[in-house]
Structures are given as structure tokens and as C-alpha cells.
Design an enzyme around this catalytic site. Structure first.
Site, PDB file in Angstrom:
ATOM      1  CE1 TYR A 204      -3.972  -2.105   0.175  1.00  0.00           C
ATOM      2  CE2 TYR A 204      -2.518  -3.475   1.509  1.00  0.00           C
ATOM      3  CZ  TYR A 204      -3.670  -3.323   0.758  1.00  0.00           C
ATOM      4  OH  TYR A 204      -4.518  -4.382   0.571  1.00  0.00           O
ATOM      5  CB  SER A 205       0.883   4.245  -2.184  1.00  0.00           C
ATOM      6  OG  SER A 205       1.035   3.504  -3.351  1.00  0.00           O
ATOM      7  CB  CYS A 372       0.043   6.649  -8.805  1.00  0.00           C
ATOM      8  SG  CYS A 372      -0.040   5.286  -7.616  1.00  0.00           S
ATOM      9  CD  GLU A 412       4.036   2.705  -6.877  1.00  0.00           C
ATOM     10  OE1 GLU A 412       5.258   2.483  -6.800  1.00  0.00           O
ATOM     11  OE2 GLU A 412       3.370   3.213  -5.961  1.00  0.00           O
ATOM     12  CE1 TYR A 414      -3.570   0.283  -6.563  1.00  0.00           C
ATOM     13  CE2 TYR A 414      -1.502   1.449  -6.897  1.00  0.00           C
ATOM     14  CZ  TYR A 414      -2.764   1.398  -6.358  1.00  0.00           C
ATOM     15  OH  TYR A 414      -3.228   2.449  -5.600  1.00  0.00           O
TER      16      TYR A 414
HETATM   17  P1  FAD Z   1      -6.727 -10.342  -3.021  1.00  0.00           P
HETATM   18  O1  FAD Z   1      -7.232 -11.276  -1.994  1.00  0.00           O
HETATM   19  O2  FAD Z   1      -5.254 -10.305  -3.281  1.00  0.00           O
HETATM   20  O3  FAD Z   1      -7.458 -10.546  -4.386  1.00  0.00           O
HETATM   21  C1  FAD Z   1      -8.810 -10.979  -4.478  1.00  0.00           C
HETATM   22  C2  FAD Z   1      -9.190 -11.052  -5.928  1.00  0.00           C
HETATM   23  O4  FAD Z   1      -9.380  -9.724  -6.437  1.00  0.00           O
HETATM   24  C3  FAD Z   1      -8.137 -11.690  -6.835  1.00  0.00           C
HETATM   25  O5  FAD Z   1      -8.839 -12.398  -7.824  1.00  0.00           O
HETATM   26  C4  FAD Z   1      -7.402 -10.502  -7.414  1.00  0.00           C
HETATM   27  O6  FAD Z   1      -6.874 -10.807  -8.700  1.00  0.00           O
HETATM   28  C5  FAD Z   1      -8.471  -9.450  -7.506  1.00  0.00           C
HETATM   29  N1  FAD Z   1      -7.995  -8.093  -7.270  1.00  0.00           N
HETATM   30  C6  FAD Z   1      -6.954  -7.705  -6.523  1.00  0.00           C
HETATM   31  N2  FAD Z   1      -6.867  -6.344  -6.514  1.00  0.00           N
HETATM   32  C7  FAD Z   1      -7.868  -5.882  -7.259  1.00  0.00           C
HETATM   33  C8  FAD Z   1      -8.292  -4.590  -7.646  1.00  0.00           C
HETATM   34  N3  FAD Z   1      -7.640  -3.469  -7.244  1.00  0.00           N
HETATM   35  N4  FAD Z   1      -9.379  -4.498  -8.447  1.00  0.00           N
HETATM   36  C9  FAD Z   1     -10.046  -5.614  -8.851  1.00  0.00           C
HETATM   37  N5  FAD Z   1      -9.677  -6.869  -8.523  1.00  0.00           N
HETATM   38  C10 FAD Z   1      -8.606  -7.003  -7.744  1.00  0.00           C
HETATM   39  N6  FAD Z   1      -4.313  -0.801  -3.039  1.00  0.00           N
HETATM   40  C11 FAD Z   1      -4.958   0.178  -2.365  1.00  0.00           C
HETATM   41  O7  FAD Z   1      -6.146   0.029  -2.025  1.00  0.00           O
HETATM   42  N7  FAD Z   1      -4.320   1.344  -2.025  1.00  0.00           N
HETATM   43  C12 FAD Z   1      -3.024   1.601  -2.348  1.00  0.00           C
HETATM   44  O8  FAD Z   1      -2.480   2.658  -2.034  1.00  0.00           O
HETATM   45  C13 FAD Z   1      -2.328   0.558  -3.053  1.00  0.00           C
HETATM   46  N8  FAD Z   1      -1.038   0.747  -3.409  1.00  0.00           N
HETATM   47  C14 FAD Z   1      -0.406  -0.217  -4.121  1.00  0.00           C
HETATM   48  C15 FAD Z   1       0.909   0.041  -4.528  1.00  0.00           C
HETATM   49  C16 FAD Z   1       1.572  -0.912  -5.285  1.00  0.00           C
HETATM   50  C17 FAD Z   1       2.970  -0.612  -5.744  1.00  0.00           C
HETATM   51  C18 FAD Z   1       0.931  -2.134  -5.609  1.00  0.00           C
HETATM   52  C19 FAD Z   1       1.635  -3.171  -6.421  1.00  0.00           C
HETATM   53  C20 FAD Z   1      -0.363  -2.384  -5.191  1.00  0.00           C
HETATM   54  C21 FAD Z   1      -1.052  -1.425  -4.453  1.00  0.00           C
HETATM   55  N9  FAD Z   1      -2.358  -1.631  -4.038  1.00  0.00           N
HETATM   56  C22 FAD Z   1      -3.017  -0.636  -3.376  1.00  0.00           C
HETATM   57  C23 FAD Z   1      -3.074  -2.911  -4.291  1.00  0.00           C
HETATM   58  C24 FAD Z   1      -2.947  -3.793  -3.038  1.00  0.00           C
HETATM   59  O9  FAD Z   1      -1.603  -4.190  -2.866  1.00  0.00           O
HETATM   60  C25 FAD Z   1      -3.788  -5.079  -3.120  1.00  0.00           C
HETATM   61  O10 FAD Z   1      -3.460  -5.746  -4.321  1.00  0.00           O
HETATM   62  C26 FAD Z   1      -5.271  -4.816  -3.086  1.00  0.00           C
HETATM   63  O11 FAD Z   1      -5.644  -4.195  -1.862  1.00  0.00           O
HETATM   64  C27 FAD Z   1      -6.048  -6.159  -3.181  1.00  0.00           C
HETATM   65  O12 FAD Z   1      -5.610  -7.001  -2.160  1.00  0.00           O
HETATM   66  P2  FAD Z   1      -6.618  -8.007  -1.448  1.00  0.00           P
HETATM   67  O13 FAD Z   1      -5.818  -8.856  -0.535  1.00  0.00           O
HETATM   68  O14 FAD Z   1      -7.760  -7.268  -0.858  1.00  0.00           O
HETATM   69  O15 FAD Z   1      -7.181  -8.846  -2.642  1.00  0.00           O
END
Ligand code: FAD
Ligand code: A2P
Length: 414
Positions: A204-205, A372, A412, A414
Site C-alpha cells: 500500500y502506498s 499512479c 506506478e 496496479y
Molecule cells: P486479493 O485477496 O489479493 O485478491 C482478491 C481477488 O481480487 C483476486 O482475484 C485478485 O486478482 C483481484 N484483485 C486484486 N486487486 C484488485 C483490484 N484493485 N481491483 C479488482 N480486482 C482485484 N491498493 C490500495 O487500495 N491502495 C493503495 O495505495 C495501493 N497501493 C499499491 C501500490 C503498489 C505498488 C501495488 C503493487 C499495489 C497497491 N495496491 C493498493 C493494491 C494492493 O496491494 C492489493 O493488491 C489490493 O488491496 C487487493 O488485495 P486483497 O488482498 O484485498 O485482494
């Protein structure tokens, strides 16, 4: 004279599963598709990787920069790498074979079989701005994480809006957790996956500046969107985002990081920031803007221009505070795609409307660009920048690589 001994040894590129935060940056950066992943690990295909190093500096943790000398015939397969929880130790037989080969060939150095090819495949910078402060990375790891206490958690989006985005404040108490704007942290959600392994960290950023969400407090803030639908629009409960959005004041959270050594802001006070974001991509922009706001009182003069996209005004995190910032401090441009009765508008549409002012910024060597948010917007934003540059007498083919090289174009998504 002896014929040279054929090299049967490989310096195999590997990714450390204990440090990797599964952010996909390496897979995206690799110009020859040598990196892949499954639910467990990110891995490198030994028969495809040419050691070009394009993936190394963009990796926010350094997990990518691992190498083992192996006999070519014994190179670790991707299936083996998928199953790892930690990297294997260096195999001494292969090292001995490499030494023997090098001696027979009359080489001075051993172990260097990386191609040495210079690849400039990344679309954005892989170096920080020249004046960026030096970041700390990996102070806390999977093996030695730290704990933060939740001191605030509130919903940023309107109660009636579809997306549920939270502003979460984490306090580190007396533990050192030095950060810079643009960096991120990893959260280790409790519990295990279906096959009993601990969940891997989610990244998370940071939404707060280096001196804290509250100045001089040892705290940081995050902007977290609750994931309720996957990329195919099927209902799902994202593990970490739901965990974070449901946290209560006083709860403890396991944290690793900080991460990121390139998506950083310039420190010279007359540098200009052109910031383009959607949704939670606003987090680093908030951090940088707030740092500049605080620093402005101490003489920062550079311009700030922001393009921010959301479905509707109600879905735009930080709408109120953002629109209250003085116009002579930040030039804010909002783009809403689903306002009833209005045409769909994306950040790149708003950018085209402000082409003249963006071109002015592009002409300045002091301008730093940050993008971003949604992965999908990257193409559109680069396309808009190219059009704006070319219509205003700038040669994008020269400007783009220069921006990248000088740490002035940071992507950046995602
Ligand atoms: P998971 O349990 O990992 O995924 C559940 C399912 O949803 C999977 O099928 C997956 O493929 C899908 N999925 C995952 N993410 C998304 C999405 N965004 N939209 C639709 N489907 C999705 N997230 C933030 O909320 N705030 C931030 O500031 C932030 N900063 C990030 C910075 C970087 C560099 C990166 C790489 C990612 C960032 N993310 C941010 C995304 C975060 O890391 C997670 O991937 C996101 O919160 C989903 O995680 P989860 O465990 O809830 O879902
Ligand atoms: P859309 O209405 O087409 O989904 P989200 O709320 O999903 O995080 O998206 C944030 C904003 O980014 C929304 O307005 C969304 O519009 C917009 N968006 C979606 N795809 C792109 C794209 N390719 N370029 C720019 N903005 C996009």
C-alpha cells in the site's frame, strides 16, 4: 594449445520468496517475458532470462537481485521455484566447476555470465530524481516484521458511493519507521491461504508525508480500497483490503517495509510536480502535496499540477480537502467518468484540455511526472503526453527517454 572448455555453468537469476512482495513490477518490466508467477511465487525462467538487469532497479524490495551459480543441466525449473519458501543455498559443485572453467579459459573473474546488454525497456524511470532524499527500504521483513497500532480508520467515499475507500492511520509508537513520499509498506494479513500457508504481504502506498500524518508523530496513513469484485467483475472478498477496511482503533497490524527507491519526489524546492492519478493512486500524490504544502511555508516555489480521475465526485477520495487547497498552491483538474447526464471523462481528456500548460511544464527541466492508479490508464496518459508534446514543438522521441533517464517520469499502476 588447449581448446577452451565449453561453459556448462549458469549464473541463474532467482527471486527471493521471503522478501518478494508480489507486486508484479518485475514481470511487467522484463522485456523478454522471462518472469512469471503462480499463487505462491514470482520466478525467472532460466532458459529465457538473458541477465539484462532491466528488472533489478524497479524492484521495490531488492528480492529480484539474487543469483546462484548452477550447472546448466541442473538449473532450477520454474516448478521448483514455485514451490520454494526460501532460496536454496549456493551449490558448491557448480561454483567449483565455474572456477575450473574460468581457469581453463584464462579468465580473471568468475560467475559473470550476465549478458551485459543495456536494456532501456521500462516505460518510466528506474532511477529517482537527482535531488530525492535517500530512502530506507526493507527495515522490516517477513521474518522480522513490526507492529503498528490503528489510530484512525474512516471512509473517504460517500456512503452512497459504490466504492468503499478508507483512510487508515497507523502509529509505530517508539519504533523507527522512516519513510518518504512515494514509498509503500507491506501489510501481512492474519490467517492462511486455502493450502495453509500464511498470506503474502499486500503493498500500500503511503498517503502521508515523511514527517507523519500528523507532523512529528511517528505515524503514516494509507488509502485503501475494499476489493469486492475481481478483475473479471466476479464477487470476491479481497483478503487484505477487507481486513484493513474493517480494522478498529487500537487494533494491531503486522507491517513490513518500507519499499520503493525510485518513485520519490525531488527535494529541490523549485521543482515542478505533474501528478496524474485515479482512485487510490491518489495516495502518493496526497503525500507529496502535503509535504509541499508544509514545506511551502519554508519557501518551496515549484508548481503543482494534479489530474485526478474517479467515477463520480462522491467516489473521489479526499474530494473535500483537495478542493479546499488554494488555487495558487495547486492546479487541480478532476475528471469524472460516470456523472449522470455528463459525458465520460478520463484524466487524459482533462490533460488534453490543459495542453498548453502541460506543454509549459514539459519544456522545463525541473518538471517531474508521477502517474499512479489503474493499470489501464498508463497507455492513455503516455499517449496524451506524447500528443501534447508534439503539438507544442517538443520531440517526444527524444523527450521520453530523457525524462526516464533523469528520474522525471514515474509510473506506478496496479
Ligand atoms: P486479493 O485477496 O489479493 O485478491 C482478491 C481477488 O481480487 C483476486 O482475484 C485478485 O486478482 C483481484 N484483485 C486484486 N486487486 C484488485 C483490484 N484493485 N481491483 C479488482 N480486482 C482485484 N491498493 C490500495 O487500495 N491502495 C493503495 O495505495 C495501493 N497501493 C499499491 C501500490 C503498489 C505498488 C501495488 C503493487 C499495489 C497497491 N495496491 C493498493 C493494491 C494492493 O496491494 C492489493 O493488491 C489490493 O488491496 C487487493 O488485495 P486483497 O488482498 O484485498 O485482494
Ligand atoms: P470507468 O468509469 O470507465 O470505470 P476505479 O473507480 O475503477 O478505480 O476507476 C477510477 C477511474 O479511472 C474511473 O473514472 C474509471 O472510469 C477511470 N478509468 C478506467 N479506465 C481508464 C483508462 N484506461 N484511462 C483512464 N481512466 C480510466
Amino acid at each position: 594449445m588447449n581448446a577452451p572448455v565449453p561453459i556448462e555453468v549458469l549464473r541463474q537469476h532467482l527471486i527471493d520468496p521471503e522478501i518478494c512482495i508480489r507486486c508484479n513490477t518485475c514481470e511487467e518490466t522484463c522485456p523478454i517475458d522471462a518472469i512469471t508467477h503462480d499463487d505462491n511465487n514470482y520466478v525467472v525462467k532460466a532458459d529465457v532470462c538473458n541477465g539484462c538487469m532491466a528488472c533489478v532497479s524497479p524492484c521495490p524490495t531488492g528480492a529480484i537481485d539474487n543469483w546462484r551459480t548452477v550447472l546448466k543441466a541442473d538449473a532450477y525449473s520454474i516448478d521448483e521455484q514455485f514451490s520454494w519458501d526460501e532460496l536454496p543455498a549456493q551449490n558448491t559443485t557448480a561454483n567449483a566447476a565455474l572456477d575450473a572453467t574460468a581457469q581453463a579459459n584464462g579468465d580473471d573473474e568468475t560467475g559473470e555470465t550476465a549478458s551485459g546488454i543495456e536494456v532501456d525497456a521500462a516505460r518510466g524511470s528506474t532511477v529517482p530524481p537527482w535531488s530525492a532524499a535517500k530512502p530506507y527500504v526493507n527495515l522490516y521483513t517477513h521474518k522480522a516484521p513490526t507492529t503498528a497500532t490503528v489510530v484512525g480508520n474512516y471512509r473517504l467515499t460517500d456512503e452512497l458511493a459504490d466504492s468503499d475507500i478508507h483512510h487508515i492511520v497507523l502509529d509505530f509508537g517508539t519504533l523507527p519507521f522512516p519513510v518518504l513520499e512515494g514509498q509503500s509498506i507491506g501489510i501481512l494479513p492474519p490467517g492462511t491461504t486455502k493450502d495453509g500457508k500464511p498470506h503474502h504481504a499486500r503493498q500500500y502506498s503511503l498517503a502521508s508525508p515523511r514527517d507523519g500524518e500528523r507532523p512529528r508523530y511517528n505515524n503514516v496513513s494509507l488509502t485503501v480500497k475494499r476489493v469486492t469484485r475481481d478483475y473479471q467483475d466476479n464477487a470476491t472478498d479481497g483478503v487484505c483490503s477487507n481486513y484493513l477496511c474493517d480494522l478498529k482503533k487500537g487494533d494491531k497490524v503486522t507491517v513490513i517495509g518500507p519499499f520503493g527507491s525510485t518513485f520519490l519526489m525531488p527535494n529541490h524546492p523549485d521543482s515542478h510536480l505533474l501528478m496524474i492519478c485515479t482512485g487510490t493512486g491518489s495516495a502518493p500524490m496526497r503525500a507529496m502535496t502535503e509535504y509541499r504544502r508544509r514545506r511551502r511555508l519554508k519557501g518551496a516555489t515549484g508548481k503543482l499540477m494534479l489530474f485526478f480521475g474517479a467515477r463520480t465526485k462522491e467516489e473521489l477520495p479526499y474530494f473535500g480537502p483537495l478542493t479546499n487547497l488554494p488555487k495558487d498552491f495547486i492546479d487541480t483538474n478532476l475528471a469524472f467518468s460516470r456523472t449522470p447526464g455528463q459525458p465520460k471523462r478520463y484524466v487524459q481528456d482533462a490533460m488534453r484540455e490543459r495542453a498548453v500548460d502541460i506543454a509549459q511544464l514539459l519544456k522545463s527541466d525541473g518538471t517531474y511526472i508521477y502517474v499512479c492508479g489503474l493499470k489501464g490508464m498508463e497507455d492513455g496518459v503516455l499517449q496524451a503526453l506524447q500528443e501534447i508534446a508534439e503539438r507544442n514543438g517538443l520531440d517526444w522521441a527524444t523527450l521520453w527517454p530523457r525524462l526516464r533517464r533523469e528520474g522525471r517520469l514515474h509510473l506506478e499502476t496496479y
